[in-house]
Design an enzyme around this catalytic site. Structure first.
Site, PDB file in Angstrom:
ATOM      1  N   ASP A  17       0.821  -1.226   0.000  1.00  0.00           N
ATOM      2  CA  ASP A  17       0.000   0.000   0.000  1.00  0.00           C
ATOM      3  C   ASP A  17       0.848   1.267   0.000  1.00  0.00           C
ATOM      4  O   ASP A  17       0.556   2.229   0.711  1.00  0.00           O
ATOM      5  CB  ASP A  17      -0.970  -0.015   1.198  1.00  0.00           C
ATOM      6  CG  ASP A  17      -1.727  -1.312   1.255  1.00  0.00           C
ATOM      7  OD1 ASP A  17      -2.218  -1.744   0.194  1.00  0.00           O
ATOM      8  OD2 ASP A  17      -1.794  -1.929   2.335  1.00  0.00           O
ATOM      9  N   HIS A  47      -3.952  -2.858  -6.095  1.00  0.00           N
ATOM     10  CA  HIS A  47      -3.309  -1.672  -6.657  1.00  0.00           C
ATOM     11  C   HIS A  47      -4.367  -0.686  -7.123  1.00  0.00           C
ATOM     12  O   HIS A  47      -5.290  -1.046  -7.836  1.00  0.00           O
ATOM     13  CB  HIS A  47      -2.398  -2.069  -7.824  1.00  0.00           C
ATOM     14  CG  HIS A  47      -1.210  -2.872  -7.378  1.00  0.00           C
ATOM     15  ND1 HIS A  47      -0.307  -3.408  -8.244  1.00  0.00           N
ATOM     16  CD2 HIS A  47      -0.793  -3.212  -6.138  1.00  0.00           C
ATOM     17  CE1 HIS A  47       0.630  -4.054  -7.555  1.00  0.00           C
ATOM     18  NE2 HIS A  47       0.337  -3.956  -6.281  1.00  0.00           N
TER      19      HIS A  47
HETATM   20  P1  IMP Z   1      -1.455 -13.134   2.676  1.00  0.00           P
HETATM   21  O1  IMP Z   1      -0.499 -12.585   1.664  1.00  0.00           O
HETATM   22  O2  IMP Z   1      -2.886 -13.014   2.244  1.00  0.00           O
HETATM   23  O3  IMP Z   1      -1.104 -14.512   3.125  1.00  0.00           O
HETATM   24  O4  IMP Z   1      -1.331 -12.212   4.002  1.00  0.00           O
HETATM   25  C1  IMP Z   1      -0.146 -12.189   4.797  1.00  0.00           C
HETATM   26  C2  IMP Z   1       0.055 -10.800   5.391  1.00  0.00           C
HETATM   27  O5  IMP Z   1       0.407  -9.881   4.359  1.00  0.00           O
HETATM   28  C3  IMP Z   1      -1.186 -10.206   6.061  1.00  0.00           C
HETATM   29  O6  IMP Z   1      -0.751  -9.426   7.150  1.00  0.00           O
HETATM   30  C4  IMP Z   1      -1.794  -9.335   4.973  1.00  0.00           C
HETATM   31  O7  IMP Z   1      -2.599  -8.309   5.484  1.00  0.00           O
HETATM   32  C5  IMP Z   1      -0.535  -8.795   4.312  1.00  0.00           C
HETATM   33  N1  IMP Z   1      -0.719  -8.448   2.893  1.00  0.00           N
HETATM   34  C6  IMP Z   1      -0.769  -9.303   1.842  1.00  0.00           C
HETATM   35  N2  IMP Z   1      -0.914  -8.633   0.704  1.00  0.00           N
HETATM   36  C7  IMP Z   1      -0.931  -7.335   1.011  1.00  0.00           C
HETATM   37  C8  IMP Z   1      -1.026  -6.132   0.227  1.00  0.00           C
HETATM   38  O8  IMP Z   1      -1.088  -6.145  -1.008  1.00  0.00           O
HETATM   39  N3  IMP Z   1      -1.017  -4.952   0.916  1.00  0.00           N
HETATM   40  C9  IMP Z   1      -0.892  -4.916   2.269  1.00  0.00           C
HETATM   41  N4  IMP Z   1      -0.794  -6.000   3.029  1.00  0.00           N
HETATM   42  C10 IMP Z   1      -0.804  -7.199   2.411  1.00  0.00           C
HETATM   43 MG    MG Z   2      -2.523  -2.249  -1.864  1.00  0.00          MG
END
Ligand code: IMP
Ligand code: MG
Length: 342
Positions: A17, A47
């Site tokens: 983000d 995105h």
């Molecule tokens: P996962 O990638 O869904 O397994 O999530 C693992 C960790 O990464 C969690 O804390 C999510 O909130 C964070 N996370 C995964 N993708 C994003 C993203 O695109 N932006 C922000 N946090 C993310």
């Molecule tokens: Mg994002």
């Protein structure tokens, strides 16, 4: 034979983000790219991009699709067919040419079982996005996963693309430095390599990399569980400022709709992220948000003390001085104070 000419990479330097979508969109318009590629992650990413004044959200499809540039989902990506189909439909309905979307036959398929297991285990314990990322990555590395070429539906057959990259390539990072499985606060990380070294999995040699654009905000945010972002030892004044920043900065997850926790920018962590990622151009977004809230804070010098500044120009001067004296590869620091471009 046409070879790869130059590769530019946009990567996140925090917890995702960091306005990578905006940077990718601007670069697509400024430079002539033959390809825009995603090298890691899946539809856990979110995105945001403004095209001709309209706001769009993508998750797995690279932002090249908004500019008619061949957009490749690479072999290290994890893809759920339903999520991909909804995203393609959304883009098609919005009038974009979705035939430019290409998928590596070696990307891995996220099944509904992966999603169920994510929801059961990782979503509550680690605040994952529930998109099936960790269970799919487990199967991939246990070598029992399903490749896209073997598991995809007929409707995607035309999107499969197994050719070599050539010309100028833009790599669109997902998530950020501190969510990288090797660099982050394990196990509070995602199951992929979010750093530029991993972009070479798209099939180009590292010598072709030209610019690495590191994306970061002037304050830190986090969605999902992470003890590093606990509320202990934070003053009430700061907690109040964080709430305001979250509101003014619209800090809500693009993929999950969850609100993001806000903290002051940790400059020491940013120095590390810049140096290890190889960032030579830094894009710092959202100083306009701190200006609207009227509070300017930073963490620096490995102490837990928060340094406060009276205005943004003072804060910028400190950031620039620290970064340029600690980051030998860094050539340019750009402040971007609008959601459209940098
Ligand atoms: P996962 O990638 O869904 O397994 O999530 C693992 C960790 O990464 C969690 O804390 C999510 O909130 C964070 N996370 C995964 N993708 C994003 C993203 O695109 N932006 C922000 N946090 C993310
Ligand atoms: Mg994002």
């Amino acid at each position: 034979m046409i070879e790869v000419n130059n590769v530019d990479i946009v990567c996140g330097l925090a917890w995702g983000d960091e306005a990578k979508g905006k940077i990718v969109g601007t670069l697509c318009q400024k430079n002539k790219y033959d390809f825009v590629c995603r090298w890691s992650g899946g539809s856990n990413a979110g995105h945001t991009i403004f095209v001709n004044g309209e706001k769009y959200d993508t998750h797995i499809v690279p932002c090249g699709v908004f500019y008619g540039i061949t957009s490749v989902i690479g072999s290290d990506c994890l893809v759920n067919m339903n999520d991909l189909n909804s995203e393609i439909e959304y883009l098609r309905r919005a009038g974009f040419d979705t035939s430019v979307i290409k998928i590596s036959p070696r990307a891995h398929v996220i099944t509904s079982t992966h999603k169920d297991n994510d929801a059961k285990k990782y979503k509550t314990q680690q605040g994952s996005t529930g998109k099936g990322i960790a269970p799919c990555a487990s199967d991939k590395y246990a070598r029992v996963g399903t490749l896209f070429k073997d598991g995809c539906l007929d409707m995607f057959k035309e999107n499969i693309w197994d050719e070599k990259l050539y010309g100028n390539v833009l790599c669109e990072g997902a998530q950020g430095f501190w969510l990288d499985i090797n660099m982050g606060n394990y196990p509070f990380v995602t199951s992929s390599n979010t750093l530029p070294y991993s972009a070479c999995s798209l099939g180009f040699p590292p010598q072709k990399i030209r610019n690495i654009y590191g994306a970061v905000k002037v304050y830190d945010t986090r969605v999902g569980v992470d003890p590093f972002f606990d509320d202990e030892e934070i003053s009430n004044d700061d907690l109040e400022a964080f709430d305001k920043i979250a509101e003014v900065g619209n800090e809500v997850g693009t993929t999950t709709g969850r609100s993001r926790k806000v903290r002051w920018l940790n400059l020491d962590m940013l120095v590390k992220a810049i140096n290890i990622s190889g960032t030579n151009i830094l894009v710092l977004s959202k100083m306009d948000v701190l200006e609207k809230v009227g509070v300017f804070g930073l963490k620096h010098d490995s102490t837990n003390t928060v340094l406060k500044y009276s205005d943004s120009s003072h804060m910028k001067k400190i950031i620039n001085d620290v970064l340029l004296s600690h980051c030998s590869l860094l050539k340019e620091v750009i402040y971007s104070e609008n959601p459209y471009t940098f």
